[in-house]
Scaffold this motif. Structure first.
Motif, mmCIF file in Angstrom:
data_model
loop_
_atom_site.group_PDB
_atom_site.id
_atom_site.type_symbol
_atom_site.label_atom_id
_atom_site.label_comp_id
_atom_site.label_asym_id
_atom_site.label_seq_id
_atom_site.Cartn_x
_atom_site.Cartn_y
_atom_site.Cartn_z
ATOM 1 N N TYR A 48 0.829 -1.202 0.000
ATOM 2 C CA TYR A 48 0.000 0.000 0.000
ATOM 3 C C TYR A 48 0.864 1.251 0.000
ATOM 4 N N ASN A 49 0.367 2.261 -0.690
ATOM 5 C CA ASN A 49 0.972 3.583 -0.666
ATOM 6 C C ASN A 49 0.237 4.373 0.417
ATOM 7 N N TRP A 50 0.704 4.254 1.636
ATOM 8 C CA TRP A 50 -0.040 4.799 2.768
ATOM 9 C C TRP A 50 -0.264 6.305 2.721
ATOM 10 N N ASN A 80 0.582 15.814 -6.120
ATOM 11 C CA ASN A 80 2.017 15.585 -6.208
ATOM 12 C C ASN A 80 2.698 16.759 -6.907
ATOM 13 N N ARG A 92 -1.646 1.841 -4.156
ATOM 14 C CA ARG A 92 -0.572 0.858 -3.983
ATOM 15 C C ARG A 92 0.669 1.308 -4.757
ATOM 16 N N LYS A 93 1.804 0.756 -4.388
ATOM 17 C CA LYS A 93 3.062 1.105 -5.050
ATOM 18 C C LYS A 93 3.300 0.149 -6.226
ATOM 19 N N LYS A 115 5.900 3.563 -10.915
ATOM 20 C CA LYS A 115 7.199 3.903 -10.350
ATOM 21 C C LYS A 115 7.738 5.189 -10.973
#
Length: 386
Positions: free
Chosen positions: A11-13, A91, A131-132, A137
């Protein structure tokens, strides 16, 4: 072996907390506050103004300026777009733009497109950020121009602090100024952020599912006038995916594209320049080619007993398409010749008059050919065609 879209990716917390945390907080805090207090008019105005500022900063700044380089802007414009784009919490420019360039390069590729619509509505809307995934990426090899931009790199380096500052300090300051701190924080801060997120995300999800494809069917992107209203012109997504280097998304005068109007308006006062527009010849050719392709597909669906009639209609359709394509090519060549004469300062009054006559005659002929082709296409597309 781990694929680039492995559903078991960690997970991408930060993403999970930001997206779900703000949404849950808005669903709970705003109705609760409204039960005991009235939101001031100023608080609602702050929501509208800041939501528009955030949305336009993403579309005019993150998207059309930095991701696609469709125009150039004065540093003051770039600063304002970056400020409100930071406030939108999507971002840094570097991460956003490089990821978007990857999306265009690998659109609909389920392993390489960071938010491929082929993986479903949820994944393309929000799931890709939770999620990562390897497909998401960070890889800035496609953004050497951004890596050399001091303003972009400053924001990237200090992004977290800048995002927190713009989202907490600015609403509080506005709240103090209008005498309604909590109202502005909840509407101009929290609700504005959730709204900004969801409307932007619809371009990755809904704009690849709902709408028409007048220019290409080689990808899932759609044109949708309703989405254009809520996304400041980004709803003309089928056009954008084929002509991504055009500063416009809505190319017709009646298309709702506030981002285009902003960029063009700033050019009149010298704050933007070198606005890129895709060639009208290429645009018209793509549109006519899609009409021709759909008409051919419709003909293929008729019974073999009607084959002779279908072949005759198909031959007429191909002939009209060929004639119109030739006319478009001749028009493009004439335009290029006129441009070269103008650039080299070789034309005189007589030459200019000759070009005007040629353009006028060619436009009349193209208009007639387009009408014949479209009439034939319309005939084929009718359900009653037999």
């Amino acid at each position: 072996m781990t694929t680039r879209v492995d559903p078991n990716s960690p997970y991408n917390w930060p993403g999970v907390i930001t997206l779900f945390g703000t949404s849950i907080a808005a669903l709970v805090a705003i109705p609760l506050y409204a039960w005991f207090n009235d939101f001031s008019t100023a608080a609602w105005v702050s929501f509208v103004v800041l939501a528009i500022a955030n949305g336009m900063a993403i579309t005019a700044g993150y998207h059309r300026l930095w991701a696609h380089r469709t125009y150039e802007a004065h540093w003051t414009v770039r600063f304002v777009l970056m400020f409100f784009g930071t406030m939108a919490v999507q971002n840094s420019v570097l991460v956003w733009a490089s990821g978007h360039r990857t999306h265009h390069r690998h659109v609909d590729d389920t392993e390489n497109d960071p938010y491929s619509a082929k993986r479903g509505f949820w994944f393309s809307h929000m799931g890709w950020m939770l999620r990562k995934y390897e497909s998401g990426k960070e890889d800035f090899s496609n953004s050497p121009d951004l890596l050399k931009d001091p303003m972009v790199m400053f924001q990237h380096k200090h992004y977290t602090a800048l995002a927190l500052g713009t989202n907490f300090i600015l609403p509080v300051i506005i709240g103090f100024m209008v005498g309604d701190v909590w109202g502005v924080v909840l509407l101009g801060g929290l609700l504005r952020l959730v709204w900004s997120h969801q409307t932007t995300f619809f371009i990755n999800s809904l704009a690849h599912i709902w709408g028409r494809r007048p220019y290409t069917d080689e990808n899932t992107a759609r044109d949708n006038d309703i989405l254009a209203v809520f996304t400041y012109g980004e709803g003309y997504h089928n056009y954008h995916h084929l002509f991504q280097y055009d500063y416009r998304n809505g190319i017709k005068w009646f298309h709702i594209d506030p981002t285009k109007w902003l960029i063009a308006g700033l050019s009149f006062v010298g704050l933007t320049k070198n606005l890129k527009r895709c060639d009208a010849f290429a645009i018209e050719k793509a549109r006519i080619a899609m009409q021709f392709k759909r008409a051919e597909q419709k003909l293929l669906g008729h019974p073999t007993a009607m084959q002779a009639q279908m072949d005759a209609v198909k031959a007429r359709l191909a002939q009209e398409y060929e004639h119109y394509s030739k006319a478009l090519q001749d028009w493009a060549k004439l335009k290029e010749a006129w441009y070269n004469d103008t650039k080299n300062a070789l034309k005189n009054g007589e030459t200019l008059a000759a070009y005007k006559l040629k353009f006028k005659a060619m436009e009349v002929e193209m208009r007639l050919q387009r009408k014949r082709l479209q009439a034939l296409v319309s005939q084929v597309q009718k359900p009653s065609f037999a």
